[in-house]
Write a protein that holds these residues in place. Structure first.
Motif, mmCIF file in Angstrom:
data_model
loop_
_atom_site.group_PDB
_atom_site.id
_atom_site.type_symbol
_atom_site.label_atom_id
_atom_site.label_comp_id
_atom_site.label_asym_id
_atom_site.label_seq_id
_atom_site.Cartn_x
_atom_site.Cartn_y
_atom_site.Cartn_z
ATOM 1 N N ARG A 199 15.481 6.751 6.328
ATOM 2 C CA ARG A 199 16.520 6.004 7.053
ATOM 3 C C ARG A 199 16.157 4.514 7.164
ATOM 4 N NH1 ARG A 199 19.538 7.658 12.638
ATOM 5 N NH2 ARG A 199 21.445 6.591 12.115
ATOM 6 N N ASP A 200 16.000 3.882 6.016
ATOM 7 C CA ASP A 200 15.735 2.446 5.893
ATOM 8 C C ASP A 200 14.345 2.028 6.399
ATOM 9 O OD1 ASP A 200 18.235 2.237 4.812
ATOM 10 O OD2 ASP A 200 19.194 1.704 6.716
ATOM 11 N N VAL A 201 13.526 2.965 6.787
ATOM 12 C CA VAL A 201 12.149 2.642 7.173
ATOM 13 C C VAL A 201 11.262 3.009 5.995
ATOM 14 C CG1 VAL A 201 10.270 3.120 8.793
ATOM 15 C CG2 VAL A 201 12.646 3.165 9.575
ATOM 16 N N ARG A 202 10.507 2.037 5.518
ATOM 17 C CA ARG A 202 9.645 2.298 4.359
ATOM 18 C C ARG A 202 8.471 3.177 4.783
ATOM 19 N NH1 ARG A 202 7.456 -2.234 1.062
ATOM 20 N NH2 ARG A 202 7.112 -0.529 -0.365
ATOM 21 N N ILE A 203 8.309 4.278 4.094
ATOM 22 C CA ILE A 203 7.186 5.171 4.391
ATOM 23 C C ILE A 203 6.569 5.671 3.089
ATOM 24 C CG2 ILE A 203 8.010 5.988 6.630
ATOM 25 C CD1 ILE A 203 8.818 8.626 5.033
ATOM 26 N N LEU A 228 -0.279 -4.847 14.835
ATOM 27 C CA LEU A 228 0.448 -3.633 15.194
ATOM 28 C C LEU A 228 -0.462 -2.421 15.231
ATOM 29 C CD1 LEU A 228 3.681 -3.792 13.023
ATOM 30 C CD2 LEU A 228 3.507 -4.161 15.450
ATOM 31 N N GLN A 229 -1.357 -2.372 14.250
ATOM 32 C CA GLN A 229 -2.178 -1.174 14.070
ATOM 33 C C GLN A 229 -3.535 -1.615 13.561
ATOM 34 O OE1 GLN A 229 -0.586 1.919 14.517
ATOM 35 N NE2 GLN A 229 -2.507 2.990 14.281
ATOM 36 N N ARG A 277 0.279 13.171 5.336
ATOM 37 C CA ARG A 277 0.117 12.121 6.347
ATOM 38 C C ARG A 277 1.194 11.067 6.134
ATOM 39 N NH1 ARG A 277 -4.667 10.560 4.979
ATOM 40 N NH2 ARG A 277 -4.077 8.617 4.007
ATOM 41 N N ILE A 278 1.774 10.608 7.239
ATOM 42 C CA ILE A 278 2.833 9.598 7.135
ATOM 43 C C ILE A 278 2.199 8.216 7.226
ATOM 44 C CG2 ILE A 278 4.939 8.692 8.178
ATOM 45 C CD1 ILE A 278 5.326 11.562 9.359
ATOM 46 N N GLU A 279 2.530 7.395 6.243
ATOM 47 C CA GLU A 279 2.054 6.007 6.258
ATOM 48 C C GLU A 279 3.260 5.090 6.277
ATOM 49 O OE1 GLU A 279 -1.151 4.798 3.938
ATOM 50 O OE2 GLU A 279 -2.356 6.284 4.951
ATOM 51 N N PRO A 280 3.204 3.968 6.933
ATOM 52 C CA PRO A 280 2.106 3.437 7.737
ATOM 53 C C PRO A 280 1.945 4.198 9.050
ATOM 54 C CG PRO A 280 4.006 1.984 7.831
ATOM 55 C CD PRO A 280 4.346 3.053 6.864
ATOM 56 N N ALA A 281 0.716 4.213 9.527
ATOM 57 C CA ALA A 281 0.418 4.943 10.756
ATOM 58 C C ALA A 281 1.212 4.352 11.917
ATOM 59 C CB ALA A 281 -1.072 4.857 11.041
ATOM 60 N N GLY A 282 1.642 5.219 12.802
ATOM 61 C CA GLY A 282 2.386 4.762 13.974
ATOM 62 C C GLY A 282 3.884 4.659 13.759
ATOM 63 N N THR A 283 4.353 5.063 12.572
ATOM 64 C CA THR A 283 5.797 5.009 12.314
ATOM 65 C C THR A 283 6.480 6.147 13.072
ATOM 66 O OG1 THR A 283 5.270 4.244 10.095
ATOM 67 C CG2 THR A 283 7.543 4.916 10.484
ATOM 68 N N VAL A 337 0.833 -1.202 0.000
ATOM 69 C CA VAL A 337 0.000 0.000 0.000
ATOM 70 C C VAL A 337 0.872 1.258 0.000
ATOM 71 C CG1 VAL A 337 -2.020 -1.015 1.094
ATOM 72 C CG2 VAL A 337 -0.218 -0.097 2.521
ATOM 73 N N LEU A 338 2.107 1.103 0.461
ATOM 74 C CA LEU A 338 3.025 2.249 0.509
ATOM 75 C C LEU A 338 3.514 2.644 -0.885
ATOM 76 C CD1 LEU A 338 5.199 1.181 3.576
ATOM 77 C CD2 LEU A 338 3.177 2.628 3.547
ATOM 78 N N ASP A 339 3.391 1.721 -1.836
ATOM 79 C CA ASP A 339 3.829 2.025 -3.210
ATOM 80 C C ASP A 339 2.732 2.691 -4.029
ATOM 81 O OD1 ASP A 339 6.171 0.788 -2.550
ATOM 82 O OD2 ASP A 339 5.609 -1.142 -3.428
#
Lengths: 214, 187
Positions: B86-90, B148-149, B18-24, A169-171
């Motif tokens: 920084r290596d976290v997919r967002i 997680l969410q 908005r930053i996805e995934p939520a809670g990052t 979904v991020l893509d």
């Protein structure tokens, strides 16, 4: 006109279920998505079309795969290769989309192939993932190839489809982002609208320009 | 040095995403570097200097990015190419653009709801009584996952165990465990 993302990859290829991708697509402004190797259905108001991706096989195998999937309602896509292969594939009845033009060689899609695509109503896919995720030379090359495709499209008016090739979904990107990204390759808003409706246009049979009424 | 009069100051615009995934969990500086890198990569140094992107707020899972007035479109396109911090997919989903930060803050600030009863807040484990926080479990594709969410129908899970830490994006309908479909929306 249905706004469609022409290729997404649900679980297990990607990391999101087809339902989640459909929910996300609805939130991002899409009416339908083409999910590879997934049964068709409707989730959260978004139509999920089943997609078949044929890649790295000779023309003979493409013909048999297309025959097997005939009348299944699936969106059949073939990965582009060299010029001869592309012309042969475009000429096949049942093939809907030619993909991966940005990865094929420079002369893989010329004016003859463009004319054939327009005549046979085979769409050429614009994969946005190299523009979104690519950096430096990879992105530059993709933008250059797409600009070249758009020049041919303006001349021959073959169908175009847009896809994010999202494995998560991020893509996925919303329709406004897609319009912005497409502006990088010289597409204006009417072009983007036409391209987003490209899957629907290749699946519906063309209306004959001359109709015999008596 | 005296402050410039308003007519001579640079005009700015602010973009809310908005930053996805939520809670990052992200740091403002790291996110700035990710956005700046994406902008420079797409538009080059000269145009990035004109855009002058800056992260001015990072609150409640939203980010406010500042740019020079007239360059919102360029910044929005560049922001849509941000895929990692920084290596976290967002992923950054642009919501709105405005001339003031405050008007954007109104869009994402949680509205204060007056409490009717003074009940202890319930968490995934039960109450806030100092117990160890345990994530609820669910099953999908014959595997056990930790939730997680959970937001509406959307459920983000991670496979149980320490080997595979990839997040999966599912819906409540995907979960095979019936108990998981009744999990709280606030985890």
């Amino acid at each position: 006109m249905k706004i469609t993302d022409a290729a997404v990859y649900p679980y297990p290829i990607g990391d999101a279920s087809v339902r989640r991708l459909a929910l996300e697509a609805a939130a991002l402004g899409f009416d339908s998505i083409v999910a590879v190797d997934t049964p068709s259905g409707t989730y959260g108001g978004v139509e999920v079309r089943s997609g078949l991706m044929i890649r790295d096989v000779p023309v003979k195998d493409v013909i048999s795969a297309v025959k097997r999937s005939k009348d299944s309602g699936r969106v059949i896509s073939v990965n582009a290769a060299n010029n001869n292969f592309n012309r042969a594939v475009i000429g096949l009845k049942g093939v809907h989309i030619l993909r991966g033009i940005q990865s094929a060689d420079k002369l893989a899609f010329d004016h003859v192939a463009a004319k054939m695509a327009a005549d046979n109503r085979v769409a050429v896919d614009i994969d946005l993932s190299p523009i979104i995720m690519g950096r430096s030379v990879a992105r530059q090359r993709a933008i250059h190839r797409y600009m070249d495709i758009m020049v041919l499209e303006q001349r021959f008016e073959f169908p175009i489809t847009l896809s994010t090739h999202a494995r998560s979904v991020l893509d996925m990107r919303n329709v406004r982002d897609i319009a912005g990204l497409c502006s990088l390759i010289g597409m204006d808003v009417p072009d983007v609208e036409r391209a987003l409706a490209g899957v629907g246009s290749v699946l519906t049979p063309p209306v004959p320009s001359v109709r015999v009424i008596a | 040095m005296s402050i410039r009069p308003p007519t001579l100051r640079e005009k700015h615009r602010y973009i809310l995403a908005r930053i996805e995934p939520a809670g990052t969990l992200l740091e403002q500086k790291e996110l700035y570097y990710a956005i700046s890198d994406a902008t420079t990569s797409l538009w080059g140094d000269a145009t990035t200097a004109i855009i002058t992107p800056a992260v001015v707020a990072l609150e409640y899972g939203h980010v406010v990015i500042r740019c020079r007035r007239g360059t919102e479109r360029e910044l929005a396109i560049a922001v849509s190419t941000v895929t990692a911090c920084r290596d976290v997919r967002i992923s950054l989903r642009i919501i709105a653009a405005s001339g003031t930060i405050e008007s954007l803050r109104e869009r994402f600030r949680p509205k204060k709801i007056p409490k009717i009863k003074s009940e202890p807040e319930k968490t995934a484990t039960g109450t806030d009584s100092g117990e160890e926080h345990v994530l609820p479990e669910c099953s999908f594709a014959k595997k056990t996952f930790l939730v997680l969410q959970c937001n509406g129908h959307k459920v983000d899970v991670i496979e149980k165990g320490f080997k595979n830490t990839n997040r999966l994006f599912l819906t409540k309908d995907d979960l095979e465990d019936l108990n998981a479909t009744t999990i709280s929306d606030r985890i």
